[in-house]
Design a protein around this motif. Structure first.
Motif, PDB file in Angstrom:
ATOM      1  N   ASN A 240     -42.365  25.791  -2.213  1.00  0.00           N
ATOM      2  CA  ASN A 240     -42.202  27.129  -2.775  1.00  0.00           C
ATOM      3  C   ASN A 240     -40.730  27.513  -2.921  1.00  0.00           C
ATOM      4  OD1 ASN A 240     -44.902  27.666  -3.148  1.00  0.00           O
ATOM      5  ND2 ASN A 240     -45.166  28.741  -1.216  1.00  0.00           N
ATOM      6  N   LEU A 241     -39.880  27.011  -2.033  1.00  0.00           N
ATOM      7  CA  LEU A 241     -38.450  27.287  -2.139  1.00  0.00           C
ATOM      8  C   LEU A 241     -37.871  26.607  -3.369  1.00  0.00           C
ATOM      9  CD1 LEU A 241     -35.949  28.608  -0.820  1.00  0.00           C
ATOM     10  CD2 LEU A 241     -35.561  26.436   0.368  1.00  0.00           C
ATOM     11  N   THR A 242     -38.294  25.383  -3.618  1.00  0.00           N
ATOM     12  CA  THR A 242     -37.854  24.665  -4.820  1.00  0.00           C
ATOM     13  C   THR A 242     -38.269  25.417  -6.074  1.00  0.00           C
ATOM     14  OG1 THR A 242     -38.045  22.546  -3.657  1.00  0.00           O
ATOM     15  CG2 THR A 242     -37.970  22.478  -6.063  1.00  0.00           C
ATOM     16  N   SER A 243     -39.512  25.909  -6.081  1.00  0.00           N
ATOM     17  CA  SER A 243     -40.004  26.679  -7.233  1.00  0.00           C
ATOM     18  C   SER A 243     -39.194  27.960  -7.417  1.00  0.00           C
ATOM     19  CB  SER A 243     -41.481  27.029  -7.041  1.00  0.00           C
ATOM     20  OG  SER A 243     -42.268  25.863  -6.950  1.00  0.00           O
ATOM     21  N   LEU A 244     -38.894  28.622  -6.308  1.00  0.00           N
ATOM     22  CA  LEU A 244     -38.098  29.846  -6.377  1.00  0.00           C
ATOM     23  C   LEU A 244     -36.709  29.584  -6.937  1.00  0.00           C
ATOM     24  CD1 LEU A 244     -38.782  31.940  -3.136  1.00  0.00           C
ATOM     25  CD2 LEU A 244     -38.816  32.783  -5.482  1.00  0.00           C
ATOM     26  N   LYS A 245     -36.099  28.496  -6.487  1.00  0.00           N
ATOM     27  CA  LYS A 245     -34.754  28.159  -6.969  1.00  0.00           C
ATOM     28  C   LYS A 245     -34.768  27.930  -8.477  1.00  0.00           C
ATOM     29  CE  LYS A 245     -32.807  26.262  -2.689  1.00  0.00           C
ATOM     30  NZ  LYS A 245     -32.311  25.063  -1.988  1.00  0.00           N
ATOM     31  N   GLU A 246     -35.797  27.271  -8.964  1.00  0.00           N
ATOM     32  CA  GLU A 246     -35.911  27.022 -10.407  1.00  0.00           C
ATOM     33  C   GLU A 246     -36.061  28.334 -11.171  1.00  0.00           C
ATOM     34  OE1 GLU A 246     -39.232  24.417 -10.617  1.00  0.00           O
ATOM     35  OE2 GLU A 246     -38.122  22.633  -9.937  1.00  0.00           O
ATOM     36  N   ILE A 247     -36.882  29.240 -10.614  1.00  0.00           N
ATOM     37  CA  ILE A 247     -37.088  30.545 -11.254  1.00  0.00           C
ATOM     38  C   ILE A 247     -35.785  31.324 -11.304  1.00  0.00           C
ATOM     39  CG2 ILE A 247     -38.165  32.816 -10.925  1.00  0.00           C
ATOM     40  CD1 ILE A 247     -40.645  31.338  -9.872  1.00  0.00           C
ATOM     41  N   VAL A 248     -35.062  31.357 -10.182  1.00  0.00           N
ATOM     42  CA  VAL A 248     -33.826  32.135 -10.111  1.00  0.00           C
ATOM     43  C   VAL A 248     -32.773  31.572 -11.064  1.00  0.00           C
ATOM     44  CG1 VAL A 248     -31.896  32.784  -8.620  1.00  0.00           C
ATOM     45  CG2 VAL A 248     -34.241  32.978  -7.778  1.00  0.00           C
ATOM     46  N   VAL A 249     -32.670  30.251 -11.151  1.00  0.00           N
ATOM     47  CA  VAL A 249     -31.728  29.635 -12.096  1.00  0.00           C
ATOM     48  C   VAL A 249     -32.064  30.061 -13.520  1.00  0.00           C
ATOM     49  CG1 VAL A 249     -31.032  27.447 -13.143  1.00  0.00           C
ATOM     50  CG2 VAL A 249     -31.120  27.650 -10.661  1.00  0.00           C
ATOM     51  N   MET A 253     -29.819  32.457 -16.067  1.00  0.00           N
ATOM     52  CA  MET A 253     -29.438  31.952 -17.392  1.00  0.00           C
ATOM     53  C   MET A 253     -29.856  32.945 -18.481  1.00  0.00           C
ATOM     54  SD  MET A 253     -30.316  27.867 -17.128  1.00  0.00           S
ATOM     55  CE  MET A 253     -30.111  27.677 -18.887  1.00  0.00           C
ATOM     56  N   GLU A 254     -31.079  33.499 -18.339  1.00  0.00           N
ATOM     57  CA  GLU A 254     -31.564  34.450 -19.337  1.00  0.00           C
ATOM     58  C   GLU A 254     -30.732  35.722 -19.337  1.00  0.00           C
ATOM     59  OE1 GLU A 254     -36.225  32.993 -19.001  1.00  0.00           O
ATOM     60  OE2 GLU A 254     -35.446  34.577 -17.726  1.00  0.00           O
ATOM     61  N   VAL A 255     -30.412  36.228 -18.147  1.00  0.00           N
ATOM     62  CA  VAL A 255     -29.572  37.420 -18.060  1.00  0.00           C
ATOM     63  C   VAL A 255     -28.187  37.126 -18.651  1.00  0.00           C
ATOM     64  CG1 VAL A 255     -28.370  38.992 -16.487  1.00  0.00           C
ATOM     65  CG2 VAL A 255     -30.776  38.419 -16.078  1.00  0.00           C
TER      66      VAL A 255
END
Length: 504
Positions: A240-249, A253-255
């Motif tokens: 879940n931490l790996t998934s979170l890191k991908e989401i935050v990256v 990028m979108e912002v």
């Protein structure tokens, strides 16, 4: 195995055992000396070495465990999340005394490992010191300038309401999941304030941001992320931490992409939203030779991410709880609609109508109270050594204001476990404010967007109830609708569908 290999293996084992014993000695010395030297610490269950009280905690719903512990240990007690000592504050009077009466003592943010990873001390929600003070001050000033909590916000919400109603109407009374349309509508309000414009519900950039923000909130509440906060060295093995890191990256990028687009068309004389104002301030400071200011790209991107995430999830989640509760308690829904029909009729509800809709206002407040979407708030930390209610709390101690214990305090609410709008009504049916209504927390860290959230909830809720009656899907009874929240950093309704039957 050779003799050398055996010796190396034995040496590694001895080293590991020695390290464990060393940590145990440090732990026992630290836990045994402070109360004698500095004063009596809050009581609590005896922790195990290193594990603390982890085996006693429901890591998916820790607020439930903490409420049970408060019944045994009182309104202020200590619990150990792994090796980390945490003081829990329970009940309205205790939480108010800490967050309001001793706001400076309890006003810092406890930044857990997962939030430090993604914010690095920047932004608004997970920051302290001068950076936090400046970013919060700037955000409050500029968000007000762009309509947050005033007539400007109302106009933006009124512009958005027809788009949301149109999506609901497309289902023609058939059951559907309200999550995405509600989240998109609410996201568009904070987007209009931050970026200066709303997005179409079909815009993949916008829907991607909103969906990722929603997913990240769910992941942050999982047991594995709680384990990571206790034992950060587990990080490489937590999916879940790996998934979170991908989401935050992806979110950053979108912002960044949106910020670059706004920067290319920036007009300092005509700021469109929060981002423009930040860019103008940053540019002005740089031109004056101030290259060490707090107005840098990291603070901009993370502040925007904080505002978008918080401004989307809390209000959207509360609104979804409201529709679910109306479908479950149709007699309350009928009474709300009768009041709207009598006072407003078919015209668009406005903020000024709130004072003439006391029952509807009471229902909205009771939705927030019972939904209890932030049961543990965001943890605080003490800014200095504190003596509180006769107990000593060391500087830097993590503090959890247990908001669920405030919103369900049986000394403040007549029937805290039930959905009862009468909690906010007097004998004549007039609306009554309650000090124990801390849905937005309190003190220095009170929700930045409280005024905006209140306005959104009122206008979206009354407009939807004016246009639709909400009911369970065919074959599902009102009693079957489940009010058990799903696991998450905030408490969302469990997955469900509703029918929105047109009334107009």
């Amino acid at each position: 195995m050779s003799l050398i290999e055996g010796l190396l293996q034995t040496s590694s084992t001895v080293t590991l055992l020695g390290a464990v014993l060393f940590l145990l000695v440090l732990y026992l010395r630290a836990s045994g000396s402070s109360s004698e030297e500095q004063g009596k610490e809050p009581p609590g269950p005896r922790p195990l070495p290193l594990l603390g009280n982890m085996l006693q905690l429901d890591l998916k719903r820790p607020y439930l465990t903490l409420c049970e512990l408060s019944k045994k240990y009182g309104s202020i007690f200590t619990v150990h999340f792994g090796p980390k000592k945490v003081v829990v504050l329970a009940g309205y009077k205790t939480v108010k005394q800490a967050l309001v009466n001793q706001a400076e003592d309890f006003g810092d943010r406890d930044i857990t490992p997962v939030f430090y990873d993604f914010n690095q001390g920047h932004g608004i929600l997970f920051a302290n010191g001068d950076s936090w003070k400046e970013m919060r001050r700037f955000a409050l000033t500029n968000l007000r300038d762009f309509g947050m909590g005033n007539k400007g916000s109302e106009d933006k919400i009124l512009e958005e309401i027809p788009y949301l109603i149109e999506v609901f109407e497309k289902h023609d009374g058939q059951a559907f999941d309200t999550t995405q349309p509600v989240i998109y509508a609410v996201s568009n309000i904070i987007s209009a304030i931050v970026y200066g414009s709303r997005f179409e519900y079909t815009d993949p950039l916008f829907t991607g941001m909103a969906d990722r923000a929603n997913k990240s909130i769910r992941l942050l509440g999982t047991a594995s992320i709680q384990m990571y906060n206790m034992f950060p060295w587990l990080g490489p093995w937590i999916k879940n931490l790996t998934s979170l890191k991908e989401i935050v990256v992806d979110m950053k990028m979108e912002v960044g992409k949106l910020v670059r687009g706004l920067k290319e068309t920036l007009n300092p004389q005509m700021c469109r939203g929060f981002v423009d104002s930040f860019l103008v301030r940053k540019q002005t400071l740089e031109e004056s030779g101030n290259m060490d200011s707090l107005y840098h790209d990291n603070n901009l991107v993370i502040s925007v991410t904080n505002l978008f995430g918080a401004g989307t999830d809390t209000t959207g989640t509360t609104l979804r709880w409201g529709l679910l509760l109306m479908a479950k308690y149709t007699h309350i829904q009928d009474r709300v609609q009768d009041e709207i029909n009598r006072v407003i009729g078919s015209r668009q509800p406005l903020v000024k109508d709130r004072k003439n809709l006391p029952y509807t206002d009471a229902v909205i407040h009771e939705i927030q109270r019972l939904a209890n979407i932030a049961p543990m708030a965001i943890p605080h930390t003490t800014s200095r050594d504190v003596t509180f209610q006769g107990y000593f709390i060391k500087k830097g101690t993590s503090v959890i204001p247990l908001l669920t214990s405030v919103l369900q305090d049986d000394s403040e609410w007549e029937s805290p476990q039930t959905f009862n709008p009468a909690h906010f009504l007097d004998e004549q049916g007039g609306f009554v404010r309650k000090d124990a209504f801390m849905a937005f927390s309190a003190g220095r860290r009170v929700c930045l967007g409280e005024g905006l959230a209140r306005m959104e909830l009122f206008l979206f809720f009354t407009s939807l109830l004016q246009h639709f009656s909400f009911s369970p899907p065919p074959g599902v009874t009102e009693d079957d609708l489940d009010l058990t929240p799903s696991v998450g950093f905030t408490l969302n309704p469990s997955p469900h569908q509703l029918c929105a039957v047109s009334r107009i």
